[in-house]
Design an enzyme around this catalytic site. Structure first.
Site, short mmCIF file in Angstrom:
data_model
loop_
_atom_site.label_atom_id
_atom_site.label_comp_id
_atom_site.label_asym_id
_atom_site.label_seq_id
_atom_site.Cartn_x
_atom_site.Cartn_y
_atom_site.Cartn_z
N HIS A 101 0.88 -1.17 0.00
CA HIS A 101 0.00 0.00 0.00
C HIS A 101 0.91 1.22 0.00
O HIS A 101 1.99 1.19 0.61
CB HIS A 101 -0.84 0.11 1.28
N ASP A 104 2.18 2.04 3.42
CA ASP A 104 3.12 1.08 4.04
C ASP A 104 4.55 1.54 3.80
O ASP A 104 5.41 1.38 4.65
CB ASP A 104 3.04 -0.32 3.40
N HIS A 271 -11.27 -14.07 3.31
CA HIS A 271 -12.45 -13.26 2.96
C HIS A 271 -13.57 -14.18 2.46
O HIS A 271 -14.74 -13.94 2.75
CB HIS A 271 -12.11 -12.24 1.88
C1 XUL Z 1 -7.66 -6.64 4.17
C2 XUL Z 1 -6.88 -7.03 2.98
C3 XUL Z 1 -6.01 -5.98 2.41
C4 XUL Z 1 -5.92 -5.99 0.91
C5 XUL Z 1 -5.12 -4.85 0.34
O1 XUL Z 1 -8.39 -7.65 4.72
O2 XUL Z 1 -6.93 -8.16 2.55
O3 XUL Z 1 -4.74 -6.10 2.96
O4 XUL Z 1 -5.37 -7.17 0.45
O5 XUL Z 1 -5.61 -3.62 0.70
CO CO Z 2 -5.94 -9.10 0.96
#
Ligand code: XUL
Ligand code: CO
Length: 441
Positions: A101, A104, A271
């Protein structure tokens, strides 16, 4: 070159019988599977946020990670040192790609202008480190969730000024990704969602999200960035409801806003499980739409209901992922990004190595098992056999869309009660077990 991991050698393949914790048991980067080196199938990436920036704090206690290279400040000097340590890590672990990111790698400044300067400086530093190694950027992204201004979302914030900040940030994060030759760029929803519908105009927020994505697509084409754009689905956390709930929701959103040609999906195991799916389900949904782009490799914990981001060590999981990846002919721009963190108790620098070795070996083994299952052919044959009746004249005409309900009635009346075959789920699982447990694979 500095040595922040003293006593840790470059990790090499020693084979399944090795007792050396700092060696690969299964990942043999140049060994071929289905005619291609393992490294080309797996395209491993390490992520900057967990590897360099996660101090291993939790809601009950402070960070525990030992990071002797990090003085805890937001200085550029500290940011540069971290980047050097990260590349030292990539070199020793033998991972070819990385992801980050914007925040980061470069600290946010007092103004948009200084923030941009910091990011430009760190892009230069990363470019130099890439040039001195053979490491490449799998994807970049913008952190649109950590700063307090994003408390109510970024693109979906009720404030147009926050929306503008999000756009400004995305612009520069795409610039950085482009400058570093990134193969992709990820949009993870961050705080794009809601905590309560009582204060939320959902359809307006979704339109705003689509508008910002369209601006990003327009920008990408104007600057000539040819990397892939990915959306990363997640159903909840941090928001109660995240708009990018799962693969099907994201695909519907992209179709509705005429963006499907410009995006594919970055699927993350934990997720998927938070959404009540398996990762195999999410990969299948994405692949069916021709939109399986990349994978965030991790796993959740059966007893915990949140995004724990464990390193992926489950062979059934890695086998199912690699079967799907092989079936689609491999990654194009995507790869396996370890969006995974060590447990809070694994706080020593060497644990970074143990964690990635465990994940890489689990995927290497999963790749071998998946290839062996494909070579065996029984699973594929049984799947095809299950649908054999559709190869009939009637089946083909139905699939072409040229049969009426009246014709179906006539056929059903003439054919009588259908012969049904067993689904054979347990047999299928035992065939997979044969390969998961076989020392030959
Ligand atoms: C959050 C996540 C993030 C994304 C990138 O759960 O997975 O780290 O991968 O923003
Ligand atoms: Co992620």
């Amino acid at each position: 070159m500095s040595d922040w991991f003293p006593g840790i050698p470059a990790i090499t393949y020693e084979g399944p019988d090795s007792q050396d914790p700092l060696s690969f048991k299964w990942y043999d980067a140049d060994a071929e599977v289905e005619g291609r080196p393992m490294r080309a199938h797996l395209r491993f990436a390490a992520c900057y946020w967990h590897t360099m920036r996660n101090v291993l704090s939790d809601p009950f206690g402070a960070g525990t990670a030992h990071m002797p290279w990090d003085d805890g400040t937001d200085s550029i000097e500290n940011a540069v040192r971290r980047a050097q340590v990260f590349f030292e890590f990539l070199e020793k672990i033998g991972i070819d790609y990385y992801c980050f990111h914007d925040r980061d790698v470069a600290p946010e400044g007092e103004t948009v202008e200084t923030t941009n300067e910091h990011l430009a400086k760190m892009t230069e530093v990363l470019g130099t480190l890439q040039g001195a190694s053979n490491k490449r950027l799998l994807w970049g992204t913008a952190c649109l969730f950590a700063h307090p201004r994003y408390v109510h979302g970024a693109a979906t914030s009720p404030s147009v000024d926050v929306f503008a900040h999000a756009g400004a940030q995305i612009r520069r994060a795409i610039d950085a990704t482009h400058a570093l030759g990134g193969e992709g760029y990820v949009f993870w929803g961050g705080r794009e969602g809601y905590d309560t519908l009582l204060n939320t105009d959902m359809s307006r927020e979704l339109d705003h999200l689509a508008t910002l994505l369209r601006m990003a697509v327009d920008y990408k084409h104007r600057i000539g960035f040819e990397g892939a754009f990915y959306i990363e689905p997640k159903p909840k956390e941090p928001a109660t409801h995240q708009y990018d709930f799962d693969a099907a929701t994201c695909l519907n959103f992209l179709r509705e806003h005429d963006l499907l040609d410009e995006f594919s999906l970055n699927i993350e195991t934990n997720h998927a499980t938070l959404a009540g799916h398996s990762v195999a389900h999410e990969l299948e949904v994405a692949a069916a739409a021709g939109a399986l782009g990349s994978i965030d490799a991790n796993m959740g914990h059966a007893q915990l209901g949140w995004d724990t981001d464990h390193f992926p060590t489950d062979l059934y999981l890695t086998t199912s992922i690699m079967r799907r990846v092989l079936q689609m002919g491999g990654f194009a721009t995507g790869g396996l990004n370890f969006d995974a963190k060590r447990r809070r108790g694994s706080f020593e620098p060497v644990d970074l190595f143990h964690a990635h070795i465990a994940g890489m070996d689990a995927f290497a083994r999963g790749l071998r098992i998946a290839a062996a299952i494909r070579a065996d052919g029984r699973l594929d044959d049984m799947l095809h056999a299950r649908y054999a009746s559709w190869e009939s004249e009637l089946g083909e005409r139905i699939e072409q869309g040229s049969v009426t309900l009246e014709e179906l009635e006539a056929h059903a009346a003439a054919a009588g009660e259908p012969d049904l075959a067993s689904g054979q789920e347990e047999l299928l699982r035992s065939i997979i077990n044969q390969y998961v447990t076989s020392p030959q694979t």
